[in-house]
Motif scaffolding. Sequence first.
Motif, PDB file in Angstrom:
ATOM      1  N   GLU A 127       0.525  -1.198  -0.033  1.00  0.00           N
ATOM      2  CA  GLU A 127       0.076  -0.445   0.212  1.00  0.00           C
ATOM      3  C   GLU A 127       1.061   1.634   0.028  1.00  0.00           C
ATOM      4  N   LEU A 128       1.756   0.933   0.813  1.00  0.00           N
ATOM      5  CA  LEU A 128       2.833   2.424   0.382  1.00  0.00           C
ATOM      6  C   LEU A 128       2.859   3.005  -0.424  1.00  0.00           C
ATOM      7  N   LYS A 129       4.219   1.537  -1.313  1.00  0.00           N
ATOM      8  CA  LYS A 129       4.151   1.219  -2.706  1.00  0.00           C
ATOM      9  C   LYS A 129       3.704   2.307  -3.500  1.00  0.00           C
ATOM     10  N   ASN A 130       2.008   1.973  -3.164  1.00  0.00           N
ATOM     11  CA  ASN A 130       0.881   2.207  -3.814  1.00  0.00           C
ATOM     12  C   ASN A 130       0.756   4.046  -3.815  1.00  0.00           C
ATOM     13  N   PHE A 131       0.624   4.059  -2.642  1.00  0.00           N
ATOM     14  CA  PHE A 131       0.819   5.864  -2.387  1.00  0.00           C
ATOM     15  C   PHE A 131       1.568   6.158  -2.995  1.00  0.00           C
ATOM     16  N   VAL A 132       2.810   5.886  -2.333  1.00  0.00           N
ATOM     17  CA  VAL A 132       3.735   6.718  -3.131  1.00  0.00           C
ATOM     18  C   VAL A 132       3.776   7.602  -4.950  1.00  0.00           C
ATOM     19  N   HIS A 133       3.724   6.190  -5.565  1.00  0.00           N
ATOM     20  CA  HIS A 133       4.107   5.847  -6.765  1.00  0.00           C
ATOM     21  C   HIS A 133       2.636   6.763  -7.313  1.00  0.00           C
ATOM     22  N   ASN A 134       2.163   7.153  -6.942  1.00  0.00           N
ATOM     23  CA  ASN A 134       0.819   7.818  -7.535  1.00  0.00           C
ATOM     24  C   ASN A 134       0.414   8.893  -6.448  1.00  0.00           C
ATOM     25  N   TYR A 135       1.094   9.019  -5.611  1.00  0.00           N
ATOM     26  CA  TYR A 135       1.153  10.684  -4.751  1.00  0.00           C
ATOM     27  C   TYR A 135       0.750  11.906  -5.448  1.00  0.00           C
ATOM     28  N   THR A 136       1.275  11.936  -6.470  1.00  0.00           N
ATOM     29  CA  THR A 136       0.967  13.148  -7.158  1.00  0.00           C
ATOM     30  C   THR A 136      -0.070  13.337  -8.105  1.00  0.00           C
ATOM     31  N   LYS A 137      -0.686  12.066  -8.098  1.00  0.00           N
ATOM     32  CA  LYS A 137      -1.775  12.487  -9.246  1.00  0.00           C
ATOM     33  C   LYS A 137      -2.617  12.039  -8.112  1.00  0.00           C
ATOM     34  N   PHE A 138      -2.703  12.517  -6.828  1.00  0.00           N
ATOM     35  CA  PHE A 138      -4.047  12.201  -5.947  1.00  0.00           C
ATOM     36  C   PHE A 138      -3.990  13.611  -5.134  1.00  0.00           C
TER      37      PHE A 138
ATOM     38  N   ALA B 221       3.354   5.890  10.472  1.00  0.00           N
ATOM     39  CA  ALA B 221       4.769   6.737  10.198  1.00  0.00           C
ATOM     40  C   ALA B 221       4.672   7.205   9.002  1.00  0.00           C
ATOM     41  N   VAL B 222       4.867   6.659   8.149  1.00  0.00           N
ATOM     42  CA  VAL B 222       5.340   7.839   6.580  1.00  0.00           C
ATOM     43  C   VAL B 222       4.738   8.086   5.985  1.00  0.00           C
ATOM     44  N   ALA B 223       3.025   7.420   5.709  1.00  0.00           N
ATOM     45  CA  ALA B 223       2.256   7.310   5.219  1.00  0.00           C
ATOM     46  C   ALA B 223       1.055   8.680   6.358  1.00  0.00           C
ATOM     47  N   LEU B 224       1.545   8.942   7.129  1.00  0.00           N
ATOM     48  CA  LEU B 224       0.619   9.955   7.874  1.00  0.00           C
ATOM     49  C   LEU B 224       1.642  11.510   7.738  1.00  0.00           C
ATOM     50  N   ARG B 225       3.045  10.537   7.935  1.00  0.00           N
ATOM     51  CA  ARG B 225       3.513  12.295   7.385  1.00  0.00           C
ATOM     52  C   ARG B 225       3.295  12.502   6.109  1.00  0.00           C
ATOM     53  N   PHE B 226       3.568  11.884   5.347  1.00  0.00           N
ATOM     54  CA  PHE B 226       3.566  12.302   3.942  1.00  0.00           C
ATOM     55  C   PHE B 226       2.296  13.484   4.260  1.00  0.00           C
ATOM     56  N   VAL B 227       1.476  13.067   4.350  1.00  0.00           N
ATOM     57  CA  VAL B 227      -0.057  13.516   4.910  1.00  0.00           C
ATOM     58  C   VAL B 227       0.437  15.388   5.929  1.00  0.00           C
TER      59      VAL B 227
ATOM     60  N   ILE C 293       3.551  16.607   2.166  1.00  0.00           N
ATOM     61  CA  ILE C 293       4.691  16.935   1.422  1.00  0.00           C
ATOM     62  C   ILE C 293       3.706  16.778  -0.679  1.00  0.00           C
ATOM     63  N   GLU C 294       5.050  17.490  -1.235  1.00  0.00           N
ATOM     64  CA  GLU C 294       4.005  17.664  -2.446  1.00  0.00           C
ATOM     65  C   GLU C 294       4.953  17.184  -3.960  1.00  0.00           C
ATOM     66  N   ARG C 295       6.652  16.598  -3.479  1.00  0.00           N
ATOM     67  CA  ARG C 295       7.320  16.534  -4.389  1.00  0.00           C
ATOM     68  C   ARG C 295       7.730  14.763  -4.095  1.00  0.00           C
ATOM     69  N   ILE C 296       7.594  14.157  -5.068  1.00  0.00           N
ATOM     70  CA  ILE C 296       8.048  12.947  -4.348  1.00  0.00           C
ATOM     71  C   ILE C 296       8.723  12.682  -5.411  1.00  0.00           C
TER      72      ILE C 296
ATOM     73  N   ASP D   9      11.740  22.792   3.755  1.00  0.00           N
ATOM     74  CA  ASP D   9      12.357  21.680   3.359  1.00  0.00           C
ATOM     75  C   ASP D   9      13.198  20.461   3.063  1.00  0.00           C
ATOM     76  N   ILE D  10      14.209  21.242   3.855  1.00  0.00           N
ATOM     77  CA  ILE D  10      15.058  20.200   4.482  1.00  0.00           C
ATOM     78  C   ILE D  10      14.426  19.108   5.345  1.00  0.00           C
ATOM     79  N   ILE D  11      14.088  20.101   6.579  1.00  0.00           N
ATOM     80  CA  ILE D  11      13.379  19.217   7.786  1.00  0.00           C
ATOM     81  C   ILE D  11      12.596  18.331   7.050  1.00  0.00           C
ATOM     82  N   LYS D  12      11.400  18.516   6.287  1.00  0.00           N
ATOM     83  CA  LYS D  12      10.782  17.499   6.081  1.00  0.00           C
ATOM     84  C   LYS D  12      10.622  16.338   5.687  1.00  0.00           C
ATOM     85  N   TYR D  13      11.797  16.556   4.502  1.00  0.00           N
ATOM     86  CA  TYR D  13      12.409  15.179   3.987  1.00  0.00           C
ATOM     87  C   TYR D  13      13.782  14.482   4.656  1.00  0.00           C
TER      88      TYR D  13
END
Length: 185
Positions: free
Chosen positions: A4-15, A74-80, A84-87, A152-156
Amino acid sequence: GAKELKNFVHNYTKFERSERKARAQVIKNIEHKGDEITHKIIENLNKTFITPIDKEDIHQMAVLLDDVIDLINAVALRFVLLGIERIDIFIVKLVDIILNSVTEVNKSIMDLRKLKNMREHYIKIHSLENEADEVYHEALSELFHFYKNSIDIIKYKEMYELLEKITDKCEEVTHVIESIVVKHA
């Protein structure tokens, strides 16, 4: 959870943001199921007098596997939460390595009953963890050399650290499996 994480990240910018939240919630639900399984394992360990594997090893493996899904959540939650806008390519690479690591951990657990192919699993997981370390270091180097926006440095930096930590936990699981193999081989 790793799929699910891979699917989330690979399609993240489309969502859109609401879809990102919904996808993160799917991973949260998987993490919650993992917590329930971990609690059942520990509860059953406390009730069982004799186990095929040392109770401590079962407990330690259950806790480490729970740590893996907790970190994925935690990773999925942090994206939101972090917006995070750029993968970037580093996040994609790390997520792919995570899925491969988790898949290999699963194979090693399934093969544990036979005590076969364990060395191959250790080597593969260790290799994937080393690969994640290299990607992590490259990501940090790029981040600190080319980004000027401190937010951005802190986030990434936080995202890279969490992603790399998942592969560390997968490697810790293999150490427990190695210990079991040594005791029962």
